[in-house]
Scaffold this motif. Structure first.
Motif, short mmCIF file in Angstrom:
data_model
loop_
_atom_site.label_atom_id
_atom_site.label_comp_id
_atom_site.label_asym_id
_atom_site.label_seq_id
_atom_site.Cartn_x
_atom_site.Cartn_y
_atom_site.Cartn_z
N GLU A 132 0.83 -1.21 0.00
CA GLU A 132 0.00 0.00 0.00
C GLU A 132 0.86 1.26 0.00
OE1 GLU A 132 -0.47 -2.55 1.94
OE2 GLU A 132 -2.52 -3.28 1.61
N ALA A 133 1.96 1.24 0.76
CA ALA A 133 2.85 2.40 0.80
C ALA A 133 3.53 2.60 -0.55
CB ALA A 133 3.91 2.21 1.89
N ALA A 134 3.94 1.50 -1.17
CA ALA A 134 4.60 1.59 -2.48
C ALA A 134 3.65 2.18 -3.53
CB ALA A 134 5.08 0.20 -2.92
N VAL A 135 2.42 1.71 -3.52
CA VAL A 135 1.43 2.20 -4.49
C VAL A 135 1.08 3.66 -4.21
CG1 VAL A 135 -0.98 1.96 -5.22
CG2 VAL A 135 0.47 -0.06 -5.01
N GLY A 136 0.91 4.01 -2.92
CA GLY A 136 0.52 5.37 -2.57
C GLY A 136 1.53 6.41 -2.98
N VAL A 137 2.80 6.17 -2.67
CA VAL A 137 3.82 7.16 -3.01
C VAL A 137 4.06 7.21 -4.52
CG1 VAL A 137 5.84 5.63 -2.76
CG2 VAL A 137 6.08 8.07 -2.32
N THR A 138 3.91 6.08 -5.21
CA THR A 138 4.03 6.07 -6.67
C THR A 138 2.92 6.89 -7.31
OG1 THR A 138 5.06 3.87 -6.60
CG2 THR A 138 4.16 4.60 -8.72
N ALA A 139 1.70 6.74 -6.80
CA ALA A 139 0.57 7.51 -7.33
C ALA A 139 0.77 8.99 -7.12
CB ALA A 139 -0.72 7.05 -6.65
N ALA A 140 1.18 9.38 -5.91
CA ALA A 140 1.37 10.80 -5.61
C ALA A 140 2.47 11.41 -6.48
CB ALA A 140 1.69 10.98 -4.13
N LEU A 409 -6.96 11.80 -11.56
CA LEU A 409 -6.44 10.55 -12.12
C LEU A 409 -6.21 9.48 -11.06
CD1 LEU A 409 -3.78 11.81 -14.72
CD2 LEU A 409 -6.00 10.78 -15.21
N LEU A 410 -6.20 9.89 -9.79
CA LEU A 410 -5.95 8.95 -8.70
C LEU A 410 -7.23 8.48 -8.03
CD1 LEU A 410 -3.00 10.84 -6.92
CD2 LEU A 410 -2.92 9.38 -8.94
N THR A 411 -8.37 8.98 -8.51
CA THR A 411 -9.63 8.70 -7.82
C THR A 411 -10.58 7.90 -8.71
OG1 THR A 411 -10.53 10.83 -8.57
CG2 THR A 411 -9.48 10.78 -6.41
N PRO A 412 -11.37 7.02 -8.12
CA PRO A 412 -12.40 6.33 -8.89
C PRO A 412 -13.51 7.32 -9.26
CG PRO A 412 -12.55 5.74 -6.56
CD PRO A 412 -11.33 6.61 -6.72
N PRO A 413 -14.34 7.07 -10.29
CA PRO A 413 -14.44 5.78 -10.99
C PRO A 413 -13.58 5.65 -12.25
CG PRO A 413 -16.30 7.17 -11.56
CD PRO A 413 -15.48 7.95 -10.58
N VAL A 414 -12.98 6.76 -12.76
CA VAL A 414 -12.27 6.63 -14.04
C VAL A 414 -10.80 7.05 -13.95
CG1 VAL A 414 -14.34 6.93 -15.44
CG2 VAL A 414 -13.05 8.95 -14.78
N ALA A 435 -5.19 2.82 -0.52
CA ALA A 435 -3.74 2.99 -0.33
C ALA A 435 -3.29 4.39 -0.74
CB ALA A 435 -2.99 1.94 -1.14
N ILE A 436 -3.95 4.95 -1.76
CA ILE A 436 -3.58 6.27 -2.26
C ILE A 436 -4.08 7.38 -1.34
CG2 ILE A 436 -4.01 7.90 -4.16
CD1 ILE A 436 -4.03 5.50 -6.06
N LEU A 437 -5.17 7.12 -0.60
CA LEU A 437 -5.86 8.16 0.15
C LEU A 437 -4.95 9.00 1.07
CD1 LEU A 437 -8.73 9.23 0.36
CD2 LEU A 437 -9.12 7.66 2.27
N PRO A 438 -4.08 8.40 1.91
CA PRO A 438 -3.23 9.23 2.79
C PRO A 438 -2.28 10.15 2.01
CG PRO A 438 -3.20 6.93 3.47
CD PRO A 438 -3.84 6.96 2.14
N TRP A 439 -1.90 9.73 0.80
CA TRP A 439 -0.95 10.50 0.02
C TRP A 439 -1.61 11.66 -0.72
CZ3 TRP A 439 4.07 9.45 0.85
CH2 TRP A 439 4.36 8.23 1.48
N MET A 440 -2.93 11.77 -0.57
CA MET A 440 -3.63 12.93 -1.11
C MET A 440 -3.34 14.19 -0.29
SD MET A 440 -5.54 12.26 -3.79
CE MET A 440 -6.58 11.05 -4.62
N ILE A 441 -2.94 14.01 0.98
CA ILE A 441 -2.75 15.16 1.87
C ILE A 441 -1.72 16.14 1.31
CG2 ILE A 441 -2.02 15.89 4.18
CD1 ILE A 441 -3.21 13.24 5.22
N PRO A 442 -0.48 15.69 0.96
CA PRO A 442 0.47 16.67 0.39
C PRO A 442 -0.02 17.27 -0.92
CG PRO A 442 1.31 14.42 0.17
CD PRO A 442 0.13 14.36 1.08
N LEU A 443 -0.79 16.51 -1.69
CA LEU A 443 -1.30 17.04 -2.95
C LEU A 443 -2.31 18.16 -2.71
CD1 LEU A 443 -1.79 13.78 -5.07
CD2 LEU A 443 0.11 15.40 -5.14
#
Length: 468
Positions: A132-140, A409-414, A435-443
């Motif tokens: 989850e951490a790997a995916v989150g930081v990659t997404a951000a 681009l990081l949020t559902p549905p598309v 997994a991406i949700l916490p990494w939305m904070i810096p964004l």
């Protein structure tokens, strides 16, 4: 207006692709209202892609694909590992720095996530990080792709808003640095909380090598300037400095000097007037071909053909969306949707802060449902006239709009980055989204700073004389 927007939303709800929904809704509106002859629809659709700036689209996509198959992503990863791998949460920091470098070549979040993101997620999982951490930081970090120049969304926005693409490219640099700093701070906080250590021992020799590579790249414009001061013509000075740099890189086999040179050459070439931002896309492809076929010799004609076909497929999809969106946006203007929105906004407030808050909320919602290119094509004709009345610079609005849509681009549905990372990590879309949700904070913090401090976007292009 209700017929146009209502039919579009209905088609979206029943699962029609965005481009098809826009095209069918537009044709239905024309047939029912008789606003214009049928031939006007075809003319507007063709006019939507008859634009010089749009030539950059296939070339930036091709440059990103070529960088992926040329092995440049692996070199960027090893360079970033030498530079920041010794920090707490080392590989997460590497993930961010790698995305910063790759963003200077790809111009898209999707290329970043699918390219260097694949390497980074695997490496973090192998070193014991939660997936989850790997995916989150990659997404951000993938959102940095379209903020740092060059940027594909900036090209589309510049065309739609009649804004300087060069100014948009320069405007993304300081916001990109702010976003990078906030992400690295977030990694540090997570590392302290969850006990993440460094992933490579502190090695002064490796750090020095990475520092030398950065210094070499920084010395390139200095060498050009010195040669010019000695009376050498600009073109000759650049060629001499570039040949010397290539020779040194061949001898020392540096990890990432040639990759780091991509944004330097593109930005330098635009600043010196060698090529327009559109032509810079061609320069990016030529540089990618040089690295893959000549310098690293990792590219074969088979992989080159695959990259070309992938580019054709992606470009066709993007331009189909632009084509459909051009007539849809025109009909929104004809149906007075822009005027209705403008009147509603001015009835609500005459404060530009409040307007930008409303725009941010609107963009975050739209970004969750629409493709980035479609959203830009539809919203710009509506937002631009209103923003002008509030005195908001189109370059500033372009950066705010792009960052909002990157979060989309990081949020559902598309969210396309969401789906790509779910496939790479072999997780469900729901688990990936969490997994991406916490990494939305810096964004979101970066979005607030960039929205309400216009100087972050406008200072650099103003200093360079690209805007007044």
């Amino acid at each position: 207006m209700l017929l146009l927007i209502g039919s579009f939303l209905l088609l979206m709800i029943i699962g029609a692709p965005v481009a098809v929904a826009m095209a069918v809704a537009s044709l239905l509106y024309l047939l029912v209202t008789g606003t214009a002859p049928d031939i006007v629809a075809a003319q507007r659709m063709i006019a939507g892609v008859e634009s010089f700036p749009l030539i950059a689209v296939p070339f930036f996509i091709l440059a990103g694909n070529l960088m992926n198959i040329a092995g440049v992503t692996g070199r960027i990863y090893h360079f970033a590992l030498s530079l920041v791998g010794w920090m707490k949460g080392g590989l997460a920091q590497v993930n961010i720095i790698g995305s910063v470098i790759f963003s200077g070549m790809s111009g898209t979040a999707l290329a970043d996530a699918a390219g260097i993101g694949t390497i980074e997620i695997k490496a973090m999982k192998d070193h014991g990080y939660p997936v989850e951490a790997a995916v989150g930081v990659t997404a951000a970090s993938a959102t940095l792709g379209p903020i740092f120049p060059p940027s594909l969304p900036f090209v589309i926005y510049g065309m739609m808003a009649n804004a300087s693409i060069g100014a948009l490219f320069m405007a993304g640099i300081l916001p990109g640095i702010v976003m990078t700093s906030l992400m690295m701070l977030t990694v540090w906080l997570f590392a302290r909380r969850y006990g993440w250590g460094s992933d490579t021992p502190f090695d002064l020799r490796e750090l020095a090598k990475a520092g030398i590579e950065v210094l070499v790249v920084m010395c390139f414009p200095l060498a050009v300037w010195l040669l010019i001061r000695l009376g050498v013509s600009v073109n000759v000075a650049v060629i001499v400095a570039l040949v010397a740099l290539i020779a040194l890189d061949w001898y020392f086999d540096w990890h990432a000097v040639m990759a780091l040179m991509a944004p330097v050459l593109l930005i330098g070439g635009m600043t010196m007037g060698w090529f327009t931002p559109t032509e810079a896309a061609v320069a990016a492809v030529l540089w990618s071909l040089f690295l893959g076929l000549v310098r690293y010799r990792t590219m074969t004609f088979r992989t080159l053909a695959k990259a070309s076909f992938d580019t054709i497929e992606t470009t066709a999809a993007v331009l189909f969306i632009v084509t459909a969106a051009s007539i849809f946006a025109w009909l929104l203007t004809v149906s007075q949707a822009a005027q209705v929105f403008s009147d509603a906004m001015f009835a609500l407030t005459d404060n530009w802060w409040t307007f930008l808050i409303v725009v941010n909320i609107l963009l975050l919602i739209v970004g969750a449902f629409l493709d980035t290119i479609a959203a830009i094509s539809i919203l710009v004709p509506i937002l631009m006239p209103v923003a002008a009345k509030y005195g908001i610079d189109p370059v500033h609005l372009g950066v705010v709009l792009t960052l909002n849509l990157m979060i989309g681009l990081l949020t559902p549905p598309v969210g396309m980055v969401l789906f790509v990372l779910a496939r790479i990590s072999k997780m469900s879309v729901e688990r990936t989204a969490l997994a991406i949700l916490p990494w939305m904070i810096p964004l979101f913090v970066a979005l607030l700073l960039i929205t309400f401090i216009p100087a972050l976007t406008l200072w650099l292009p103003t200093q360079l004389g690209l805007i007044r």
